[in-house]
Design a protein around this motif. Sequence first.
Motif, mmCIF file in Angstrom:
data_model
loop_
_atom_site.group_PDB
_atom_site.id
_atom_site.type_symbol
_atom_site.label_atom_id
_atom_site.label_comp_id
_atom_site.label_asym_id
_atom_site.label_seq_id
_atom_site.Cartn_x
_atom_site.Cartn_y
_atom_site.Cartn_z
ATOM 1 N N THR A 85 50.459 -88.813 21.925
ATOM 2 C CA THR A 85 50.508 -87.354 21.949
ATOM 3 C C THR A 85 50.003 -86.753 23.254
ATOM 4 O OG1 THR A 85 48.357 -87.255 20.839
ATOM 5 C CG2 THR A 85 50.323 -87.146 19.432
ATOM 6 N N GLY A 86 49.621 -87.595 24.190
ATOM 7 C CA GLY A 86 49.124 -87.072 25.462
ATOM 8 C C GLY A 86 50.256 -86.723 26.415
ATOM 9 N N ILE A 87 50.256 -85.472 26.894
ATOM 10 C CA ILE A 87 51.230 -85.029 27.897
ATOM 11 C C ILE A 87 50.483 -84.977 29.228
ATOM 12 C CG2 ILE A 87 52.815 -83.196 28.603
ATOM 13 C CD1 ILE A 87 53.715 -83.945 25.901
ATOM 14 N N TYR A 88 50.816 -85.878 30.113
ATOM 15 C CA TYR A 88 50.120 -86.017 31.394
ATOM 16 C C TYR A 88 50.886 -85.246 32.466
ATOM 17 C CZ TYR A 88 47.700 -89.830 29.022
ATOM 18 O OH TYR A 88 46.958 -90.576 28.139
ATOM 19 N N THR A 89 50.338 -84.127 32.911
ATOM 20 C CA THR A 89 51.007 -83.363 33.975
ATOM 21 C C THR A 89 50.827 -84.103 35.296
ATOM 22 O OG1 THR A 89 49.027 -82.071 34.511
ATOM 23 C CG2 THR A 89 50.518 -81.159 32.816
ATOM 24 N N TRP A 90 51.690 -83.797 36.242
ATOM 25 C CA TRP A 90 51.562 -84.420 37.569
ATOM 26 C C TRP A 90 50.187 -84.100 38.150
ATOM 27 C CZ3 TRP A 90 55.007 -87.110 35.936
ATOM 28 C CH2 TRP A 90 56.343 -86.777 35.753
ATOM 29 N N THR A 91 49.717 -82.860 37.940
ATOM 30 C CA THR A 91 48.413 -82.442 38.458
ATOM 31 C C THR A 91 47.292 -83.272 37.832
ATOM 32 O OG1 THR A 91 49.294 -80.205 38.688
ATOM 33 C CG2 THR A 91 46.902 -80.439 38.794
ATOM 34 N N TYR A 92 47.388 -83.525 36.511
ATOM 35 C CA TYR A 92 46.353 -84.304 35.834
ATOM 36 C C TYR A 92 46.387 -85.765 36.298
ATOM 37 C CZ TYR A 92 43.249 -86.025 32.165
ATOM 38 O OH TYR A 92 42.201 -86.621 31.486
ATOM 39 N N LEU A 93 47.591 -86.317 36.463
ATOM 40 C CA LEU A 93 47.694 -87.700 36.958
ATOM 41 C C LEU A 93 47.102 -87.806 38.364
ATOM 42 C CD1 LEU A 93 51.229 -88.676 35.629
ATOM 43 C CD2 LEU A 93 49.038 -89.673 34.926
ATOM 44 N N ARG A 94 47.319 -86.785 39.181
ATOM 45 C CA ARG A 94 46.755 -86.770 40.535
ATOM 46 C C ARG A 94 45.226 -86.722 40.455
ATOM 47 N NH1 ARG A 94 49.082 -86.128 45.782
ATOM 48 N NH2 ARG A 94 47.352 -85.917 47.203
ATOM 49 N N GLU A 95 44.714 -85.887 39.544
ATOM 50 C CA GLU A 95 43.264 -85.801 39.368
ATOM 51 C C GLU A 95 42.693 -87.141 38.912
ATOM 52 O OE1 GLU A 95 39.829 -83.560 36.701
ATOM 53 O OE2 GLU A 95 41.904 -82.909 36.481
ATOM 54 N N LEU A 96 43.379 -87.804 37.971
ATOM 55 C CA LEU A 96 42.919 -89.124 37.520
ATOM 56 C C LEU A 96 42.948 -90.122 38.678
ATOM 57 C CD1 LEU A 96 44.553 -89.478 33.983
ATOM 58 C CD2 LEU A 96 42.160 -88.971 34.533
ATOM 59 N N GLY A 97 43.946 -90.005 39.546
ATOM 60 C CA GLY A 97 44.006 -90.883 40.707
ATOM 61 C C GLY A 97 42.849 -90.640 41.659
ATOM 62 N N GLU A 98 42.581 -89.369 41.922
ATOM 63 C CA GLU A 98 41.545 -89.018 42.892
ATOM 64 C C GLU A 98 40.132 -89.175 42.339
ATOM 65 O OE1 GLU A 98 42.754 -85.068 44.018
ATOM 66 O OE2 GLU A 98 44.253 -85.827 45.435
ATOM 67 N N ARG A 99 39.965 -88.911 41.040
ATOM 68 C CA ARG A 99 38.617 -88.899 40.458
ATOM 69 C C ARG A 99 38.442 -89.953 39.376
ATOM 70 N NH1 ARG A 99 37.362 -84.074 37.690
ATOM 71 N NH2 ARG A 99 35.243 -84.855 37.757
ATOM 72 N N GLY A 100 39.407 -90.867 39.260
ATOM 73 C CA GLY A 100 39.389 -91.839 38.166
ATOM 74 C C GLY A 100 38.121 -92.659 38.062
ATOM 75 N N ALA A 101 37.612 -93.160 39.192
ATOM 76 C CA ALA A 101 36.411 -94.012 39.153
ATOM 77 C C ALA A 101 35.219 -93.225 38.619
ATOM 78 C CB ALA A 101 36.118 -94.568 40.546
ATOM 79 N N GLU A 102 35.075 -92.005 39.100
ATOM 80 C CA GLU A 102 33.983 -91.123 38.664
ATOM 81 C C GLU A 102 34.122 -90.766 37.180
ATOM 82 O OE1 GLU A 102 33.462 -86.323 39.311
ATOM 83 O OE2 GLU A 102 34.399 -87.488 40.908
ATOM 84 N N LEU A 103 35.334 -90.414 36.756
ATOM 85 C CA LEU A 103 35.575 -90.052 35.358
ATOM 86 C C LEU A 103 35.360 -91.251 34.438
ATOM 87 C CD1 LEU A 103 38.745 -87.851 35.933
ATOM 88 C CD2 LEU A 103 36.478 -87.032 35.236
ATOM 89 N N PHE A 104 35.796 -92.436 34.887
ATOM 90 C CA PHE A 104 35.647 -93.630 34.053
ATOM 91 C C PHE A 104 34.177 -94.016 33.938
ATOM 92 C CE2 PHE A 104 36.064 -98.014 32.638
ATOM 93 C CZ PHE A 104 37.000 -97.846 31.632
#
Length: 125
Positions: A85-104
């Motif tokens: 059910t997750g809709i991943y916007t391009w902006t959110y995927l970019r944020e996960l790319g840029e901040r993924g280590a910190e968020l994880f």
Amino acid sequence: MMSDIWPSELRVSKDRQRLAITFDDGQSFDLSAELLRVLSPSAEVQGHGPGQRVTVPGKRNVAIIAMTPTGNYAVRIGFDDMHDTGIYTWTYLRELGERGAELFSAYEDELREKGMNRDTAEKPR
């Protein structure tokens, strides 16, 4: 609304555990299926309001089984635990790319605080 951020390529790895994404500005990121799953933008994970987000344990080996384009701005990702059910916007995927280590890292802290871990599946809380 058109996004300025546009992926030129989305590719799931052969083992279905990673998503490689390249944006049209040349930036590229390699996101784990686990990161995508536990930080899913779905209401199931994020809740329906502030303070309702839950921590989802036991997803270390989750795999991506489907990717469905949603309009011109996002992709719906389906996982082998049947979460889709997750809709991943391009902006959110970019944020996960840029901040993924910190968020994880923050996610791992939440797991520890709640006495949960990446290997044992249990009800999210």
